[in-house]
Enzyme design. Sequence first.
Site, PDB file in Angstrom:
ATOM      1  N   ASP A  98      -5.231  -0.250  -8.116  1.00  0.00           N
ATOM      2  CA  ASP A  98      -4.979  -1.340  -7.159  1.00  0.00           C
ATOM      3  C   ASP A  98      -5.877  -2.505  -7.552  1.00  0.00           C
ATOM      4  O   ASP A  98      -6.889  -2.770  -6.913  1.00  0.00           O
ATOM      5  CB  ASP A  98      -5.269  -0.850  -5.734  1.00  0.00           C
ATOM      6  CG  ASP A  98      -5.015  -1.957  -4.717  1.00  0.00           C
ATOM      7  OD1 ASP A  98      -4.453  -3.000  -5.087  1.00  0.00           O
ATOM      8  OD2 ASP A  98      -5.388  -1.760  -3.546  1.00  0.00           O
ATOM      9  N   HIS A 147       0.826  -1.213   0.000  1.00  0.00           N
ATOM     10  CA  HIS A 147       0.000   0.000   0.000  1.00  0.00           C
ATOM     11  C   HIS A 147       0.862   1.266   0.000  1.00  0.00           C
ATOM     12  O   HIS A 147       0.583   2.223  -0.714  1.00  0.00           O
ATOM     13  CB  HIS A 147      -0.972  -0.029   1.182  1.00  0.00           C
ATOM     14  CG  HIS A 147      -2.017  -1.093   1.039  1.00  0.00           C
ATOM     15  ND1 HIS A 147      -2.322  -2.005   2.006  1.00  0.00           N
ATOM     16  CD2 HIS A 147      -2.800  -1.419  -0.026  1.00  0.00           C
ATOM     17  CE1 HIS A 147      -3.260  -2.828   1.574  1.00  0.00           C
ATOM     18  NE2 HIS A 147      -3.566  -2.502   0.342  1.00  0.00           N
ATOM     19  N   GLU A 167     -14.541   1.126  -6.629  1.00  0.00           N
ATOM     20  CA  GLU A 167     -14.395  -0.323  -6.416  1.00  0.00           C
ATOM     21  C   GLU A 167     -15.661  -1.005  -6.931  1.00  0.00           C
ATOM     22  O   GLU A 167     -16.769  -0.614  -6.590  1.00  0.00           O
ATOM     23  CB  GLU A 167     -14.199  -0.594  -4.913  1.00  0.00           C
ATOM     24  CG  GLU A 167     -14.436  -2.017  -4.464  1.00  0.00           C
ATOM     25  CD  GLU A 167     -13.466  -3.047  -5.067  1.00  0.00           C
ATOM     26  OE1 GLU A 167     -12.252  -2.877  -4.911  1.00  0.00           O
ATOM     27  OE2 GLU A 167     -13.955  -4.021  -5.693  1.00  0.00           O
TER      28      GLU A 167
END
Length: 285
Positions: free
Chosen positions: A166, A73, A117
């Site tokens: 990500d 991260h 997301e």
Amino acid sequence: MYTKECFKLTQSHLWFTEYQSENLSIGLRIEKTLHSEQTPYQTLDVYSTHQYGNLLVLDGCVMTTDKDEFVYHEMLAHVPMHTHPNPKSVLVVGGGDGGIIREVIKHPSVERAVLAEIDGAVVEASKKYFPQIAQGLSDPRVDVQIVDGIKYVEDHKGEFDVILIDSTDPIGPAVGLFSKTFYDSVAEALKPDGIMAAQTESPFANQELIRRVYSDIGKTFPIVKLYLASIPTYPTGMWSFTMGSKVHRPEDVKDVRVANTRYYNAAVHQACLALPNFVKELVSE
Ligand code: SPD
């Protein structure tokens, strides 16, 4: 150290195994299964492990663990975030566990951080089982959108200083996040001096993918850089990230603006850009 005792454990205890190829796997001994579900997009499992704390698994692949999450991260977030002189508006595509958002909002310049997301179940599982990773999701600057990241990027032109991708591994729902078409629309969603970075898998295990992604990002952005970090629970332990930048160069970074990091610092910023010869060969035209 591998002893007879270790061998007994492999025979008689519960293990999670990620099968990385027909010849390679990684195993973590499990204390118990905390959560298991089939979401509309993927299988989602959370285990507690003896060595790495809680473990998040999507479609059978390790996504993050309590003990080594900080490396991934911090490195996906801080290398591009420091390369930009004043990142105010940031988009994270994927990353529903919230780890990248937690790092992004450490930057005092950030006014707005959007998380796009696709799978709301990842966000919910992270809040419940990984509170230290998800902690940033409730920050007032953070806007959590449960949407298709590809569509979100297409619909928001010229808005962001930094876009961080990500993604899960390049199978199933994440395939589109490793495409030239997607990098083109990321470039359009960035401001004129914007920067993107994406997780781009292991230089030992995913050489073709790294070559292609580096070349595709290099066709879209004038500056392209691959950098590395060591992540023990990811396949082979050596992990790559690829950055595309319109103006700013990661080598020019002088100061680190965040103090509370466990892996990233000014020396690591420069060092992670130094590539071993076999990785250099992968990305040389
Ligand atoms: N094989 C591991 C790939 C990991 C990609 N993303 C991890 C999500 C953590 N926020």
